[in-house]
Enzyme design. Structure first.
Site, PDB file in Angstrom:
ATOM      1  N   ASN A  85       0.856  -1.186   0.000  1.00 34.14           N
ATOM      2  CA  ASN A  85       0.000   0.000   0.000  1.00 34.14           C
ATOM      3  C   ASN A  85       0.891   1.234   0.000  1.00 34.14           C
ATOM      4  O   ASN A  85       1.843   1.311   0.772  1.00 34.14           O
ATOM      5  CB  ASN A  85      -0.894   0.002   1.242  1.00 34.14           C
ATOM      6  CG  ASN A  85      -1.765  -1.232   1.313  1.00 34.14           C
ATOM      7  OD1 ASN A  85      -2.342  -1.658   0.327  1.00 34.14           O
ATOM      8  ND2 ASN A  85      -1.847  -1.828   2.488  1.00 34.14           N
ATOM      9  N   GLN A  92      -1.844   2.560   3.663  1.00 34.08           N
ATOM     10  CA  GLN A  92      -0.528   2.457   4.284  1.00 34.08           C
ATOM     11  C   GLN A  92      -0.591   3.096   5.666  1.00 34.08           C
ATOM     12  O   GLN A  92      -0.911   4.275   5.806  1.00 34.08           O
ATOM     13  CB  GLN A  92       0.542   3.138   3.430  1.00 34.08           C
ATOM     14  CG  GLN A  92       1.944   2.940   3.973  1.00 34.08           C
ATOM     15  CD  GLN A  92       3.033   3.561   3.097  1.00 34.08           C
ATOM     16  OE1 GLN A  92       2.750   4.271   2.145  1.00 34.08           O
ATOM     17  NE2 GLN A  92       4.271   3.285   3.445  1.00 34.08           N
ATOM     18  N   SER A  93      -0.291   2.313   6.696  1.00 34.23           N
ATOM     19  CA  SER A  93      -0.327   2.844   8.063  1.00 34.23           C
ATOM     20  C   SER A  93       1.064   2.954   8.674  1.00 34.23           C
ATOM     21  O   SER A  93       1.260   3.705   9.625  1.00 34.23           O
ATOM     22  CB  SER A  93      -1.234   1.987   8.949  1.00 34.23           C
ATOM     23  OG  SER A  93      -0.763   0.659   8.985  1.00 34.23           O
ATOM     24  N   HIS A  98       7.038  -1.930   2.753  1.00 36.89           N
ATOM     25  CA  HIS A  98       6.795  -3.313   3.162  1.00 36.89           C
ATOM     26  C   HIS A  98       5.878  -3.987   2.160  1.00 36.89           C
ATOM     27  O   HIS A  98       5.060  -3.348   1.514  1.00 36.89           O
ATOM     28  CB  HIS A  98       6.220  -3.403   4.575  1.00 36.89           C
ATOM     29  CG  HIS A  98       4.952  -2.662   4.817  1.00 36.89           C
ATOM     30  ND1 HIS A  98       4.890  -1.288   4.935  1.00 36.89           N
ATOM     31  CD2 HIS A  98       3.687  -3.110   4.980  1.00 36.89           C
ATOM     32  CE1 HIS A  98       3.638  -0.920   5.163  1.00 36.89           C
ATOM     33  NE2 HIS A  98       2.877  -2.007   5.185  1.00 36.89           N
ATOM     34  N   HIS A 100       3.244  -7.174   1.921  1.00 38.06           N
ATOM     35  CA  HIS A 100       2.447  -8.198   2.578  1.00 38.06           C
ATOM     36  C   HIS A 100       2.423  -9.419   1.665  1.00 38.06           C
ATOM     37  O   HIS A 100       2.207  -9.284   0.457  1.00 38.06           O
ATOM     38  CB  HIS A 100       0.990  -7.732   2.747  1.00 38.06           C
ATOM     39  CG  HIS A 100       0.818  -6.569   3.655  1.00 38.06           C
ATOM     40  ND1 HIS A 100       0.476  -6.717   4.977  1.00 38.06           N
ATOM     41  CD2 HIS A 100       0.915  -5.234   3.429  1.00 38.06           C
ATOM     42  CE1 HIS A 100       0.368  -5.525   5.530  1.00 38.06           C
ATOM     43  NE2 HIS A 100       0.627  -4.608   4.608  1.00 38.06           N
TER      44      HIS A 100
END
Length: 112
Positions: A85, A92-93, A98, A100
């Site tokens: 994301n 995206q948090s 990264h 997944h």
């Protein structure tokens, strides 16, 4: 970055369930899995997202995808989804690049 969650995980300051580690990247199981198998692969160097990938740091991204291929074979995953994301609206948090890796259930399309 001292305030980055994933930088702190790779530094060993925050515990994680490690899947893999080498000099360039770290893989660990997601704490809120969205599939029976759900792990993340991150670069050890802080890169905010895919939008920050450039000629200089692109080799680590290629390495991450080679690691994903290796891990999915080792885990016996014949079918899986790789997601990144980019930006808050996309979900995206954690603003550290990264990927997944999700497997073990049907993946719907379109996602989201």
């Amino acid at each position: 970055m001292s305030d980055c969650l994933f930088c702190r995980i790779t530094a060993g300051e925050i515990p994680s369930k490690k899947v893999y580690e080498d000099d360039l990247c770290y893989a660990f199981y997601d704490i809120d899995p969205q599939a029976p198998t759900h792990f993340l692969v991150i670069p050890k160097d802080h890169i905010p997202s895919v939008s920050a990938v450039n000629e200089e740091n692109a080799p680590v991204v290629g390495h991450i995808f080679a690691v994903i291929a290796k891990l999915t074979k080792e885990l016996g995953l014949e079918s899986y989804r790789v997601v990144s994301n980019i930006g808050q609206q996309a979900g995206q948090s954690v603003f550290h690049l990264h990927f997944h890796v999700l497997s073990g259930r049907d993946m719907t399309w379109p996602p989201g």
